[in-house]
Design a protein around this motif. Structure first.
Motif, PDB file in Angstrom:
ATOM      1  N   GLN A   1      -0.559  -4.567 -11.892  1.00 37.28           N
ATOM      2  CA  GLN A   1      -0.385  -5.864 -11.112  1.00 37.28           C
ATOM      3  C   GLN A   1       1.068  -6.118 -10.397  1.00 37.28           C
ATOM      4  N   VAL A   2       2.012  -5.880 -11.399  1.00 34.88           N
ATOM      5  CA  VAL A   2       3.368  -5.873 -10.931  1.00 34.88           C
ATOM      6  C   VAL A   2       3.711  -4.973  -9.717  1.00 34.88           C
ATOM      7  N   TRP A   3       3.544  -3.864  -9.845  1.00 37.92           N
ATOM      8  CA  TRP A   3       3.566  -2.854  -8.770  1.00 37.92           C
ATOM      9  C   TRP A   3       2.752  -3.136  -7.644  1.00 37.92           C
ATOM     10  N   GLU A   4       1.581  -3.501  -7.631  1.00 39.11           N
ATOM     11  CA  GLU A   4       0.705  -3.959  -6.622  1.00 39.11           C
ATOM     12  C   GLU A   4       1.385  -5.157  -5.866  1.00 39.11           C
ATOM     13  N   ARG A   5       1.950  -6.426  -6.483  1.00 39.40           N
ATOM     14  CA  ARG A   5       2.440  -7.314  -5.833  1.00 39.40           C
ATOM     15  C   ARG A   5       3.826  -6.697  -5.160  1.00 39.40           C
ATOM     16  N   ALA A   6       4.478  -6.101  -5.817  1.00 41.20           N
ATOM     17  CA  ALA A   6       5.693  -5.107  -4.955  1.00 41.20           C
ATOM     18  C   ALA A   6       5.193  -4.498  -3.929  1.00 41.20           C
ATOM     19  N   GLU A   7       4.122  -3.739  -3.875  1.00 38.11           N
ATOM     20  CA  GLU A   7       3.828  -3.268  -2.757  1.00 38.11           C
ATOM     21  C   GLU A   7       3.426  -4.087  -1.527  1.00 38.11           C
ATOM     22  N   ALA A   8       2.567  -5.190  -1.843  1.00 42.49           N
ATOM     23  CA  ALA A   8       2.298  -6.199  -0.951  1.00 42.49           C
ATOM     24  C   ALA A   8       3.412  -6.861  -0.342  1.00 42.49           C
ATOM     25  N   ARG A   9       4.615  -7.108  -0.880  1.00 38.26           N
ATOM     26  CA  ARG A   9       5.817  -7.822  -0.650  1.00 38.26           C
ATOM     27  C   ARG A   9       6.517  -6.813   0.167  1.00 38.26           C
ATOM     28  N   GLY A  10       6.371  -5.571   0.257  1.00 40.45           N
ATOM     29  CA  GLY A  10       6.848  -4.445   0.952  1.00 40.45           C
ATOM     30  C   GLY A  10       8.242  -4.049   0.337  1.00 40.45           C
ATOM     31  N   GLU A  11       8.332  -4.299  -0.904  1.00 38.83           N
ATOM     32  CA  GLU A  11       9.404  -3.683  -1.938  1.00 38.83           C
ATOM     33  C   GLU A  11       9.427  -2.252  -1.885  1.00 38.83           C
TER      34      GLU A  11
END
Length: 203
Positions: free
Chosen positions: A141-151
């Motif tokens: 979930q941490v990496w998926e949120r980072a992907e959604a933010r474009g990080e």
């Protein structure tokens, strides 16, 4: 097989007084950390928990059931997926939680059980569906949120970059013989993970 090995049949399932369960599970982990899985007996757990042996046998039929239940219970107290608004903030909290986990009861119990897991299906299942699944889900979930933010780039979770977050901590814990500290976790994040994320994004 002797009663110490836990071969006694069930005597009716869960006890009337569930308030003792927490103390018993903590006693299981203490005995594991002090004596290891091979030396753990129902008698030792009962003594450490300050309860009668019959209280243990009413709850669990075998030693592996007893330990698996204690391990599974720990998963329910795990961290919620952090959401600080940045990958750096989320990973810092997550890695600090991992440090606490390996230095705490779960870490001590895991070390004592490593040699038994290949031969104990119930314990294996408890770790896969418990602590390991909690960690994998939270990490994902941490990496998926980072992907959604474009990080990070899409599908970053499955890359070697993502695994560098936890691997150095686990390696030091399992094989290094050195203390695992939050300072070390911060070093891994600052000097390894974030530079790799930036380099991969630039490439």
């Amino acid at each position: 097989m002797s009663p110490a090995d836990g071969a006694r049949p069930s005597r009716g399932g869960r006890p009337r007084d569930p308030s003792r369960d927490g103390a018993i599970r903590q006693a299981i982990l203490r005995v594991l950390a002090e004596s290891g899985y091979a030396a753990l007996t129902m008698d030792a757990v009962a003594s450490a928990a300050g309860v009668g042996k019959a209280t243990i046998y009413r709850r669990w039929r075998t030693k592996s059931e007893l330990v698996a239940d204690a391990v599974a219970e720990l998963s329910e107290k795990s961290i919620e997926p952090p959401d600080t608004g940045s990958l750096e903030g989320d990973l810092r909290l997550l890695l600090h939680w991992l440090v606490d986990a390996v230095n705490g009861p779960l870490g001590a119990a895991t070390l004592s059980l490593l040699s038994a897991l290949p031969h104990e299906p119930e314990l294996r299942e408890a770790f896969h569906s418990g602590p390991m699944e909690v960690w994998s889900s939270t990490f994902r979930q941490v990496w998926e949120r980072a992907e959604a933010r474009g990080e990070v780039q899409p599908a970053a979770l499955g890359t070697a970059v993502a695994t560098t977050a936890s691997s150095p901590i686990l390696q030091r814990w399992l094989f290094g013989g050195e203390p695992v500290s939050t300072d070390f976790a911060d070093e891994v994040l600052t000097d390894v993970v974030l530079p790799l994320v930036s380099a991969r994004r630039a490439a």
